[in-house]
Design an enzyme around this catalytic site. Structure first.
Site, PDB file in Angstrom:
ATOM      1  N   SER A 157     -22.478   5.728 -28.131  1.00 57.26           N
ATOM      2  CA  SER A 157     -23.227   6.349 -29.224  1.00 57.26           C
ATOM      3  C   SER A 157     -24.329   7.210 -28.626  1.00 57.26           C
ATOM      4  O   SER A 157     -24.742   7.010 -27.479  1.00 57.26           O
ATOM      5  CB  SER A 157     -23.853   5.279 -30.125  1.00 57.26           C
ATOM      6  OG  SER A 157     -24.724   5.851 -31.089  1.00 57.26           O
ATOM      7  N   TYR A 192     -28.858  -2.462 -31.413  1.00 60.64           N
ATOM      8  CA  TYR A 192     -27.717  -1.553 -31.323  1.00 60.64           C
ATOM      9  C   TYR A 192     -27.898  -0.588 -30.153  1.00 60.64           C
ATOM     10  O   TYR A 192     -26.968  -0.360 -29.371  1.00 60.64           O
ATOM     11  CB  TYR A 192     -27.580  -0.778 -32.634  1.00 60.64           C
ATOM     12  CG  TYR A 192     -26.407   0.155 -32.696  1.00 60.64           C
ATOM     13  CD1 TYR A 192     -25.103  -0.332 -32.737  1.00 60.64           C
ATOM     14  CD2 TYR A 192     -26.592   1.540 -32.735  1.00 60.64           C
ATOM     15  CE1 TYR A 192     -24.014   0.530 -32.805  1.00 60.64           C
ATOM     16  CE2 TYR A 192     -25.513   2.408 -32.807  1.00 60.64           C
ATOM     17  CZ  TYR A 192     -24.221   1.896 -32.839  1.00 60.64           C
ATOM     18  OH  TYR A 192     -23.152   2.753 -32.910  1.00 60.64           O
TER      19      TYR A 192
END
Length: 268
Positions: A143, A156
């Site tokens: 990501s 995350y």
């Protein structure tokens, strides 16, 4: 990547995994589709058949990325189905929407079990198969959050930073073994990732972020990802929003980026 290859996709029941599966079906790949929900995997299989795959070339393999006790058995089942594994797309994962101060430790553990240790465990089991074959391709969905820390995503971001580091190091280890390793670095893609994200207590966030809603269409993203794999790119950045600029702003203007992301620390 070419026609006839055996490609295993985790997190195949929705989002990027679902869209990539349809594209690979169109390209003539033999597919292994994995996620926790068989009904959703059966739905995606049907879409792959509509895209041109034959029934015997799409195998549904239910897999919980945190069930480490059965993972070796699942890998053996996957290999037995088509006799080899040419490509593994580690795409399963969950996100987070909570401040650090409000996040319980078990929530962080859940994020790491799914987003980090699950990917590592599966990769470690598939890697010897590829080494024995003398070829293979390993990929992971990281990501932009794996390079840029942003508010409400501490766990995350930490997990995706870990995946960037692990697969970058693995790429160096297998560079002479005819095994390719690529990281996919999405920005905001229009999927249900925020709906399924975890609150601080581990419950589901349950709503769509504005940034996700305005993100790149998932099928457009999947097309860019597959093209990147075919070109042999080690890192495939995909997205259309301002978040994609963060990748170069961090390199050249780190203080500016810190100010920009700090403004994001408003109530979600």
């Amino acid at each position: 990547m070419k026609k006839g290859q055996v490609s295993w996709i985790t997190g195949a029941s929705s989002g990027i995994g679902e869209a990539v599966a349809q594209l690979l079906a169109t390209d003539g790949h033999k597919l292994i589709l994995s996620a926790r929900r068989r009904d959703e995997l059966d739905r995606v299989k049907a879409l792959c058949l509509q895209a041109g795959a034959s029934d015997e070339d799409v195998y549904v393999l239910v897999l919980d990325m945190t069930d480490f006790d059965v993972m070796a058995q699942k890998v053996q089942e996957a290999q037995s189905q088509f006799g080899r594994i040419d490509f593994l797309f580690n795409n399963a994962g969950i996100s987070q929407r909570s401040l650090c101060v409000d996040s319980e430790l078990h929530t962080y553990r859940t994020l790491f079990e799914v987003d980090v240790f699950g990917q590592i465990a599966l990769t470690k089991l598939v890697l010897p198969i590829m080494l024995a074959q003398g070829s293979g391709h390993l990929s992971v969905t990281a990501s932009v959050a794996g390079k840029v820390g942003v508010p409400y995503r501490t766990g995350y971001c930490a997990a995706k930073h870990a995946m960037m580091g692990f697969f970058d190091a693995l790429r160096a280890e297998v560079a002479r073994e005819n095994i390719y390793v690529s990281t996919v670095t999405p920005g905001f893609i229009r999927t249900n990732i925020s709906n399924k994200a975890l609150n601080g207590d581990g419950s589901e966030f349950g709503k769509m972020d504005q940034d996700i809603q305005a993100g790149m269409d998932v099928h457009q993203a999947a097309s860019k990802i597959v093209k990147g794999w075919k070109k042999g790119k080690p890192e495939i950045a995909v997205g259309k929003g301002m978040e994609m600029h963060a990748l170069w702003i961090k390199r050249f203007f780190p203080k500016l980026l810190q100010k920009i992301v700090a403004r994001k620390a408003a109530p979600v």
